[in-house]
Structures are given as C-alpha cells and as structure tokens.
Design a protein around this motif. Sequence first.
Motif, PDB file in Angstrom:
ATOM      1  N   MET A  79       0.831  -1.315   0.020  1.00 35.61           N
ATOM      2  CA  MET A  79       0.212   0.106   0.078  1.00 35.61           C
ATOM      3  C   MET A  79       0.864   1.168  -0.074  1.00 35.61           C
ATOM      4  O   MET A  79       0.545   2.327  -0.611  1.00 35.61           O
ATOM      5  CB  MET A  79      -0.772   0.065   1.311  1.00 35.61           C
ATOM      6  N   GLN A  83       0.962   3.159  -3.283  1.00 38.54           N
ATOM      7  CA  GLN A  83       0.159   4.659  -3.230  1.00 38.54           C
ATOM      8  C   GLN A  83       1.193   5.601  -3.658  1.00 38.54           C
ATOM      9  O   GLN A  83       0.594   6.595  -4.181  1.00 38.54           O
ATOM     10  CB  GLN A  83      -0.537   5.108  -1.734  1.00 38.54           C
ATOM     11  N   GLY A  87       0.482   7.055  -7.101  1.00 38.40           N
ATOM     12  CA  GLY A  87       0.105   8.646  -6.954  1.00 38.40           C
ATOM     13  C   GLY A  87       0.916   9.816  -7.722  1.00 38.40           C
ATOM     14  O   GLY A  87       0.201  10.497  -8.415  1.00 38.40           O
ATOM     15  N   LEU A 163      -5.477  -0.523  -3.408  1.00 39.81           N
ATOM     16  CA  LEU A 163      -4.924   0.824  -4.102  1.00 39.81           C
ATOM     17  C   LEU A 163      -5.950   1.515  -4.930  1.00 39.81           C
ATOM     18  O   LEU A 163      -5.896   2.781  -5.251  1.00 39.81           O
ATOM     19  CB  LEU A 163      -3.820  -0.079  -4.869  1.00 39.81           C
ATOM     20  N   GLY A 166      -7.574   3.770  -2.513  1.00 37.00           N
ATOM     21  CA  GLY A 166      -6.828   4.447  -1.925  1.00 37.00           C
ATOM     22  C   GLY A 166      -5.736   5.343  -2.403  1.00 37.00           C
ATOM     23  O   GLY A 166      -5.247   6.337  -1.940  1.00 37.00           O
ATOM     24  N   VAL A 167      -5.484   5.330  -3.827  1.00 38.91           N
ATOM     25  CA  VAL A 167      -4.751   6.023  -4.674  1.00 38.91           C
ATOM     26  C   VAL A 167      -5.110   7.457  -4.747  1.00 38.91           C
ATOM     27  O   VAL A 167      -4.169   8.389  -5.130  1.00 38.91           O
ATOM     28  CB  VAL A 167      -3.947   5.180  -5.851  1.00 38.91           C
ATOM     29  N   THR A 171      -2.716  11.148  -4.852  1.00 44.01           N
ATOM     30  CA  THR A 171      -2.495  11.699  -6.157  1.00 44.01           C
ATOM     31  C   THR A 171      -2.967  13.068  -5.975  1.00 44.01           C
ATOM     32  O   THR A 171      -2.372  13.962  -6.716  1.00 44.01           O
ATOM     33  CB  THR A 171      -3.620  11.104  -7.216  1.00 44.01           C
TER      34      THR A 171
END
Length: 208
Positions: A79, A83, A87, A163, A166-167, A171
């Motif tokens: 993660m 990320q 991101g 992901l 959560g990305v 970002t």
Amino acid sequence: MKDKFISKYWGYLFLLIPIILQVIFFYLPTIRGVIFSFTNWTGLTDNYDYIGFKNYTAIFSDPKFIKTIKFTIIFTIGMILGQVSIGILVARALNAKLRTSNFFRGVFFFPAVIATVTIGMIFKQIFAYGIPLIGETFHIDFLKENLLSNPKTVVYAVLFVALWQGVATPTIIFLAGLQSIPQEILEAAAIDGASKRQIFKRQIASPS
C-alpha cells in the motif's frame, strides 16, 4: 478575577469534551482490553481468572496468526509503495495541460468517495464472475478461478482493490504540490538545460 480567569481559559473548554470522549471511548476500552488479555474471559460471562501470558503464548504459536502477520506486512508495504509510486505517476499525468484533465481528475478521485462496502460488493462480483470469464475466453489459467479463493493470489487481489480506492488521496496531494510550482520556474529550468526527468525529480523532491 473570575471574569479574567474565564476569558483566559474559556478556549480550553472546547478541548475538554473531545478529550473526555477520547478517554471514555478509546483509552479506557484499550486498557480494559489489555487487562482482559491476561485472563480467560470469553466475553460472554462475568467470571474470569487471570492466566498470565498463556493467551500470548498460544497466539504466537498459532500458524494462522503468523500468516496474518505476514499478510499484514506485505499488504502494508504494498500500500505504501503503491500509493506513493502510482500517485506520483498519475499526478504527473493529470498535471498536463489537456482539455480532458478535469474529467480525468474526477474519474481518478471517484473511487475515494465510494463506500468500502459498495466497493467490496462490486469487486466480489468481478473476481467471482468477470475475471474467470476473461480467463476462460483468453485461456489464461490463473485467471480462470476466483483470485480471492486462491491463497497465492488473494494478497494481490485485495491489494489491487485497496490501491484502486486509496490512490486517489495521495494523487490529489501530489497534484496540488506540482501545481503549486510557478510555471516560470519550470520554464527557466528548461531554458537552463534541465531535462524533463531532472525537472520532474526536483518537483517531487521539493514540490513547494
């Protein structure tokens, strides 16, 4: 004297309520949980005996617990790295001056506002029916079964879904950092001979 005291410290009253709630609903239950971990309490009765570290000895010798720890470590590392790396790349792409930039920004942030339960139900169907159908169509063996039911692929399947949702937040953070740099500075760096890779590296190193 009383009015002076109130005018000086009345702001702390706003902190008092959340602190009390934090103590009641977080710290006290945590302390009680630690205490109960040294007992044989089942949670269903009021009777229990103190058994020392037997619960900890049992759990650390349980193979399922060891697998859980390994899964948590792999998931956490995946993660963090996913990320950050994804991101940055997505933020870099969204920072480009295109007519469709605003549209894609909304698309990439959309998963972050979907409820986790909804995402779970969507990907449950995808992993159970959609991906196996793709595997059968293109004769890809490892995609022919549910990735969530395969011990070798379940970690990557869960990580992919996490992901995907959560990305969005990193970002947005990276994109805000990139857009905070004046265009004049980037143009000056290009004129001085800095390559796109060097400019991008410096943007990430100090986005402010």
